[in-house]
Design a protein around this motif. Structure first.
Motif, PDB file in Angstrom:
ATOM      1  N   ASP A   9       0.815  -1.228   0.000  1.00  0.00           N
ATOM      2  CA  ASP A   9       0.000   0.000   0.000  1.00  0.00           C
ATOM      3  C   ASP A   9       0.844   1.271   0.000  1.00  0.00           C
ATOM      4  N   ARG A  10       2.156   1.170   0.010  1.00  0.00           N
ATOM      5  CA  ARG A  10       3.011   2.343   0.143  1.00  0.00           C
ATOM      6  C   ARG A  10       2.974   3.246  -1.098  1.00  0.00           C
ATOM      7  N   ALA A  11       2.785   2.714  -2.281  1.00  0.00           N
ATOM      8  CA  ALA A  11       2.825   3.516  -3.506  1.00  0.00           C
ATOM      9  C   ALA A  11       1.692   4.525  -3.571  1.00  0.00           C
ATOM     10  N   ILE A  12       0.618   4.260  -2.928  1.00  0.00           N
ATOM     11  CA  ILE A  12      -0.544   5.140  -2.979  1.00  0.00           C
ATOM     12  C   ILE A  12      -0.356   6.374  -2.104  1.00  0.00           C
ATOM     13  N   GLU A  13       0.545   6.358  -1.142  1.00  0.00           N
ATOM     14  CA  GLU A  13       0.724   7.473  -0.211  1.00  0.00           C
ATOM     15  C   GLU A  13       1.159   8.764  -0.914  1.00  0.00           C
ATOM     16  N   GLY A  14       2.055   8.713  -1.906  1.00  0.00           N
ATOM     17  CA  GLY A  14       2.556   9.907  -2.571  1.00  0.00           C
ATOM     18  C   GLY A  14       1.784  10.293  -3.818  1.00  0.00           C
ATOM     19  N   LEU A  15       0.828   9.494  -4.244  1.00  0.00           N
ATOM     20  CA  LEU A  15       0.101   9.727  -5.488  1.00  0.00           C
ATOM     21  C   LEU A  15      -0.697  11.032  -5.498  1.00  0.00           C
ATOM     22  N   PRO A  16      -1.493  11.355  -4.480  1.00  0.00           N
ATOM     23  CA  PRO A  16      -2.283  12.593  -4.555  1.00  0.00           C
ATOM     24  C   PRO A  16      -1.419  13.851  -4.673  1.00  0.00           C
ATOM     25  N   ILE A  17      -0.330  13.945  -3.942  1.00  0.00           N
ATOM     26  CA  ILE A  17       0.496  15.147  -4.028  1.00  0.00           C
ATOM     27  C   ILE A  17       1.176  15.235  -5.392  1.00  0.00           C
ATOM     28  N   ARG A  18       1.545  14.110  -5.975  1.00  0.00           N
ATOM     29  CA  ARG A  18       2.144  14.115  -7.307  1.00  0.00           C
ATOM     30  C   ARG A  18       1.134  14.584  -8.358  1.00  0.00           C
ATOM     31  N   LEU A  19      -0.101  14.178  -8.208  1.00  0.00           N
ATOM     32  CA  LEU A  19      -1.138  14.642  -9.142  1.00  0.00           C
ATOM     33  C   LEU A  19      -1.359  16.138  -9.026  1.00  0.00           C
ATOM     34  N   VAL A  20      -1.370  16.667  -7.824  1.00  0.00           N
ATOM     35  CA  VAL A  20      -1.553  18.102  -7.617  1.00  0.00           C
ATOM     36  C   VAL A  20      -0.394  18.876  -8.234  1.00  0.00           C
ATOM     37  N   ILE A  21       0.828  18.416  -8.023  1.00  0.00           N
ATOM     38  CA  ILE A  21       1.997  19.081  -8.600  1.00  0.00           C
ATOM     39  C   ILE A  21       1.940  19.042 -10.122  1.00  0.00           C
ATOM     40  N   ALA A  22       1.581  17.900 -10.692  1.00  0.00           N
ATOM     41  CA  ALA A  22       1.481  17.786 -12.148  1.00  0.00           C
ATOM     42  C   ALA A  22       0.404  18.721 -12.693  1.00  0.00           C
ATOM     43  N   LEU A  23      -0.711  18.852 -12.001  1.00  0.00           N
ATOM     44  CA  LEU A  23      -1.782  19.737 -12.429  1.00  0.00           C
ATOM     45  C   LEU A  23      -1.340  21.197 -12.395  1.00  0.00           C
ATOM     46  N   VAL A  24      -0.666  21.619 -11.338  1.00  0.00           N
ATOM     47  CA  VAL A  24      -0.204  23.002 -11.214  1.00  0.00           C
ATOM     48  C   VAL A  24       0.816  23.326 -12.301  1.00  0.00           C
ATOM     49  N   VAL A  25       1.770  22.423 -12.521  1.00  0.00           N
ATOM     50  CA  VAL A  25       2.774  22.640 -13.552  1.00  0.00           C
ATOM     51  C   VAL A  25       2.121  22.692 -14.934  1.00  0.00           C
ATOM     52  N   GLY A  26       1.149  21.825 -15.188  1.00  0.00           N
ATOM     53  CA  GLY A  26       0.450  21.807 -16.477  1.00  0.00           C
ATOM     54  C   GLY A  26      -0.319  23.093 -16.732  1.00  0.00           C
TER      55      GLY A  26
END
Length: 149
Positions: A9-26
């Motif tokens: 279950d560890r991979a899911i912990e950083g996913l939401p923040i990575r999506l937010v960063i990708a959205l802001v950069v986009g």
């Protein structure tokens, strides 16, 4: 030591923040690209218009000076004006090219039909090849009235 991947279950912990960063950069990248595109003057097209010296004429031969202008009211040189019959008839089309002041003088001979009190003459413009001009909207028409002759 072997970890089953389907139980990890560890991979899911950083996913939401990575999506937010990708959205802001986009969104920031899209904003920069849109500002760059809107700043390019080569992609814009200016609508030109015709201002006839006489908007109302009688039947018969008449000289009319046509001034072609851009949206700022500045003259457009090397534009070709084409005058044809609308609801008033003419023997063919009359053409002229504008000078450095945006003026072209044409001699028109409009005629009205029997029992016709008024009609129109149509003016079209072929913009010069340079300058990024277009003529998509309808131009001013010249009104031809029965002068009682």
């Amino acid at each position: 030591m072997f970890v089953e991947l389907w139980r990890d279950d560890r991979a899911i912990e950083g996913l939401p923040i990575r999506l937010v960063i990708a959205l802001v950069v986009g969104v920031a990248s899209l904003s920069v690209m849109m500002n760059t595109i809107s700043g390019l003057d080569t992609m814009t097209v200016s609508e030109i218009d015709v201002d006839p010296s006489k908007e109302v004429v009688g039947e018969g031969e008449t000289d009319v000076t046509l001034t072609v202008v851009d949206p700022d009211g500045q003259p457009v040189s090397d534009a070709t004006v084409v005058v044809t019959g609308g609801t008033a008839t003419m023997d063919g089309a009359v053409t002229a090219t504008t000078d450095s002041r945006g003026n072209a003088t044409v001699t028109i001979t409009p005629q009205l039909g029997p029992n016709q009190q008024e009609g129109t003459v149509t003016i079209d413009v072929k913009p010069p090849a340079s300058g990024g001009y277009s003529d998509r909207r309808r131009n001013t028409r010249i009104l031809v009235v029965d002068d009682g002759g």
